[in-house]
Motif scaffolding. Structure first.
Motif, PDB file in Angstrom:
ATOM      1  N   HIS A   1      13.724  -4.926  -9.395  1.00 40.09           N
ATOM      2  CA  HIS A   1      13.038  -5.954  -8.562  1.00 40.09           C
ATOM      3  C   HIS A   1      12.279  -5.502  -7.457  1.00 40.09           C
ATOM      4  O   HIS A   1      11.914  -5.799  -6.544  1.00 40.09           O
ATOM      5  CB  HIS A   1      14.332  -6.765  -7.690  1.00 40.09           C
ATOM      6  CG  HIS A   1      15.186  -7.599  -8.668  1.00 40.09           C
ATOM      7  ND1 HIS A   1      16.168  -7.188  -9.013  1.00 40.09           N
ATOM      8  CD2 HIS A   1      14.981  -9.114  -9.047  1.00 40.09           C
ATOM      9  CE1 HIS A   1      17.063  -8.064  -9.757  1.00 40.09           C
ATOM     10  NE2 HIS A   1      16.353  -9.036  -9.981  1.00 40.09           N
TER      11      HIS A   1
ATOM     12  N   VAL B   1       8.582  -4.216  -6.106  1.00 37.81           N
ATOM     13  CA  VAL B   1       7.180  -4.740  -6.040  1.00 37.81           C
ATOM     14  C   VAL B   1       6.395  -3.165  -5.799  1.00 37.81           C
ATOM     15  O   VAL B   1       6.024  -2.904  -4.668  1.00 37.81           O
ATOM     16  CB  VAL B   1       6.806  -5.559  -5.145  1.00 37.81           C
ATOM     17  CG1 VAL B   1       5.339  -6.098  -5.402  1.00 37.81           C
ATOM     18  CG2 VAL B   1       7.773  -6.687  -5.211  1.00 37.81           C
TER      19      VAL B   1
ATOM     20  N   TYR C   1       3.532  -2.025  -2.841  1.00 38.40           N
ATOM     21  CA  TYR C   1       3.963  -1.582  -1.822  1.00 38.40           C
ATOM     22  C   TYR C   1       4.360  -0.422  -1.624  1.00 38.40           C
ATOM     23  O   TYR C   1       4.072   0.433  -0.715  1.00 38.40           O
ATOM     24  CB  TYR C   1       5.416  -2.304  -1.336  1.00 38.40           C
ATOM     25  CG  TYR C   1       4.990  -3.735  -0.708  1.00 38.40           C
ATOM     26  CD1 TYR C   1       4.234  -4.045   0.340  1.00 38.40           C
ATOM     27  CD2 TYR C   1       5.608  -4.784  -1.761  1.00 38.40           C
ATOM     28  CE1 TYR C   1       4.064  -5.354   0.876  1.00 38.40           C
ATOM     29  CE2 TYR C   1       5.344  -6.151  -1.218  1.00 38.40           C
ATOM     30  CZ  TYR C   1       4.643  -6.670  -0.069  1.00 38.40           C
ATOM     31  OH  TYR C   1       4.209  -7.668   0.626  1.00 38.40           O
TER      32      TYR C   1
ATOM     33  N   LEU D   1       9.826  -3.568   1.991  1.00 37.81           N
ATOM     34  CA  LEU D   1       9.128  -4.764   1.042  1.00 37.81           C
ATOM     35  C   LEU D   1       8.866  -4.552  -0.397  1.00 37.81           C
ATOM     36  O   LEU D   1       9.097  -5.368  -1.202  1.00 37.81           O
ATOM     37  CB  LEU D   1       7.766  -4.818   1.706  1.00 37.81           C
ATOM     38  CG  LEU D   1       7.664  -5.239   3.297  1.00 37.81           C
ATOM     39  CD1 LEU D   1       6.107  -5.316   3.585  1.00 37.81           C
ATOM     40  CD2 LEU D   1       8.057  -6.691   3.371  1.00 37.81           C
TER      41      LEU D   1
ATOM     42  N   GLN E   1      11.969  -5.873  -1.717  1.00 37.32           N
ATOM     43  CA  GLN E   1      12.084  -7.346  -1.339  1.00 37.32           C
ATOM     44  C   GLN E   1      13.094  -7.471  -0.488  1.00 37.32           C
ATOM     45  O   GLN E   1      13.773  -8.686  -0.711  1.00 37.32           O
ATOM     46  CB  GLN E   1      12.203  -8.234  -2.984  1.00 37.32           C
ATOM     47  CG  GLN E   1      10.834  -7.915  -3.621  1.00 37.32           C
ATOM     48  CD  GLN E   1      11.131  -9.044  -4.830  1.00 37.32           C
ATOM     49  OE1 GLN E   1      11.076 -10.229  -4.706  1.00 37.32           O
ATOM     50  NE2 GLN E   1      11.149  -8.552  -6.025  1.00 37.32           N
ATOM     51  N   GLU E   2      13.513  -6.520   0.192  1.00 41.33           N
ATOM     52  CA  GLU E   2      14.459  -6.846   1.358  1.00 41.33           C
ATOM     53  C   GLU E   2      13.862  -7.601   2.765  1.00 41.33           C
ATOM     54  O   GLU E   2      12.550  -7.149   3.010  1.00 41.33           O
ATOM     55  CB  GLU E   2      15.079  -5.568   1.617  1.00 41.33           C
ATOM     56  CG  GLU E   2      16.204  -5.019   0.407  1.00 41.33           C
ATOM     57  CD  GLU E   2      17.365  -6.018   0.239  1.00 41.33           C
ATOM     58  OE1 GLU E   2      17.933  -6.288   1.524  1.00 41.33           O
ATOM     59  OE2 GLU E   2      17.770  -6.476  -0.686  1.00 41.33           O
ATOM     60  N   THR E   3      14.845  -8.012   3.414  1.00 42.23           N
ATOM     61  CA  THR E   3      14.581  -8.482   4.708  1.00 42.23           C
ATOM     62  C   THR E   3      15.391  -7.653   5.744  1.00 42.23           C
ATOM     63  O   THR E   3      16.386  -8.000   6.001  1.00 42.23           O
ATOM     64  CB  THR E   3      14.586 -10.122   4.849  1.00 42.23           C
ATOM     65  OG1 THR E   3      13.955 -10.466   3.974  1.00 42.23           O
ATOM     66  CG2 THR E   3      14.230 -10.490   6.266  1.00 42.23           C
TER      67      THR E   3
ATOM     68  N   THR F   1      20.823  -0.805  -2.222  1.00 41.80           N
ATOM     69  CA  THR F   1      19.574  -1.118  -1.813  1.00 41.80           C
ATOM     70  C   THR F   1      19.329  -0.023  -0.684  1.00 41.80           C
ATOM     71  O   THR F   1      18.197   0.436  -0.610  1.00 41.80           O
ATOM     72  CB  THR F   1      19.277  -2.743  -1.438  1.00 41.80           C
ATOM     73  OG1 THR F   1      19.419  -3.343  -2.404  1.00 41.80           O
ATOM     74  CG2 THR F   1      17.883  -2.912  -0.968  1.00 41.80           C
TER      75      THR F   1
END
Length: 323
Positions: free
Chosen positions: A36, A38, A41, A221, A224-226, A272
């Motif tokens: 997953h 991206v 980045y 990012l 795709q983590e917050t 992660t």
């Protein structure tokens, strides 16, 4: 020979052991997490990391000017690149000695000046990253007590050092070695302990660490983590303060472990958190390595021989201070 080998092998084994343990505990989830990412980045993180290096070069140039060594931004940046590249393989941050030899070769600077420039850089690095962590603490819940200790201790030690630096100006000695020490303290004081230098070095150091945090933000990012910005700041602060203790070459292993633990405390999945920590440090080390190789070519053939000696652990503390 055995002593030299153990000085190299033991720190490397510690680094490998820490990383192996981190990957072992999350191995089943790693491939799923990697699916997953991206990639844009990743390139953003590299560009931001390069910006931090330019700012580091500008800060080091300012420090050198305070020691009456006038050099270009390219030289000061390359100088740091080469020594930090050596630190990736040489234990106990002895790669910094390479920088002293570069200054001696290129500017006929004394080893005392070279060492003093590194001391000033290190003091503001450690002190300002700790200050950044102190600013982030109120915005992060359930911070472990040892985090607070790791952040507050460098600030207290840094304050004590500056107080001693002020006092040391009144001291003198006929002893040769104490005389060298007092001369270095005087150089450190001249380069850093006046209002303009304090302001320039403090602000530039804070900016350097904020940019370092932004590299990690880009990596977060990418997966795709917050993760709250304050948590990322705290992770980078704790990671770099732990890395400042030279247990492994380049802080490999200890840095990743500190980052991953911080992210996990904030609720990030272990796999992660591990990948973010490893990729963040990998980007920074790869930029350092590429910059170091380019800087060796920038300085010329003599620096190749110098780096070869550093990688074979042939540069000693005694040699570097044998003026």
């Amino acid at each position: 020979m055995l002593k030299r080998i153990s000085a190299i092998v033991l720190p490397t084994l510690i680094a490998v052991g820490i990383l192996a343990y981190m990957f072992y505990r999350v191995w089943d989830d790693l491939l799923l997490t990697l699916e997953h990412i991206v990639l844009p980045y990743l390139f953003l993180a590299i560009i931001v990391c390069l910006a931090a290096w330019v700012l580091r070069g500008a800060r080091y140039r300012y420090i050198l000017q305070g020691l009456n060594i006038d050099e270009t931004l390219g030289f000061s940046t390359a100088c740091i690149f080469v020594s930090q590249t050596a630190n990736l393989v040489v234990p106990a941050r002895l790669g910094d000695l390479v920088r002293m030899l570069i200054l001696k070769h290129e500017d006929d600077a004394t080893y005392s000046q070279g060492f003093s420039s590194i001391v000033v850089e290190r003091i503001f690095d450690v002190l300002m990253v700790a200050v950044l962590g102190l600013l982030a603490l109120p915005f992060v819940l359930n911070v472990p007590d040892w985090f607070i200790t790791v952040i507050v201790l460098p600030i207290a030690v840094g304050g004590a050092f500056f107080a001693f630096l002020l006092f040391s100006g009144r001291l003198s000695s006929e002893n040769k070695y104490l005389g060298i020490l007092l001369r270095m303290l005087d150089e450190v004081r001249t380069a850093s302990l006046h209002p303009r230098a304090l302001a320039v070095l403090s602000i530039s150091s804070l900016l350097i660490w904020i940019i370092d945090v932004l590299v990690c933000v880009a990596v977060v990012l990418m997966f795709q983590e917050t993760i709250p910005f304050a948590v990322i700041v705290l992770a980078i602060v704790v990671g770099n303060l732990v890395k400042a203790v030279p247990l492994t070459p380049g802080g490999v292993g200890t840095y990743e472990l500190a980052l991953a633990l911080t992210f996990e405390l904030a609720g990030t999945a272990a796999a992660t958190a591990t990948l973010i920590a490893v990729v963040d440090h990998l980007i920074k080390n790869m930029v350092t390595l590429v910059g170091g190789v380019a800087s060796i070519y920038y300085f010329g053939d003599w620096s190749v021989a110098l780096m070869r000696r550093a990688f074979h652990k042939e540069i000693t503390v005694e040699e570097s201070f044998g003026e």
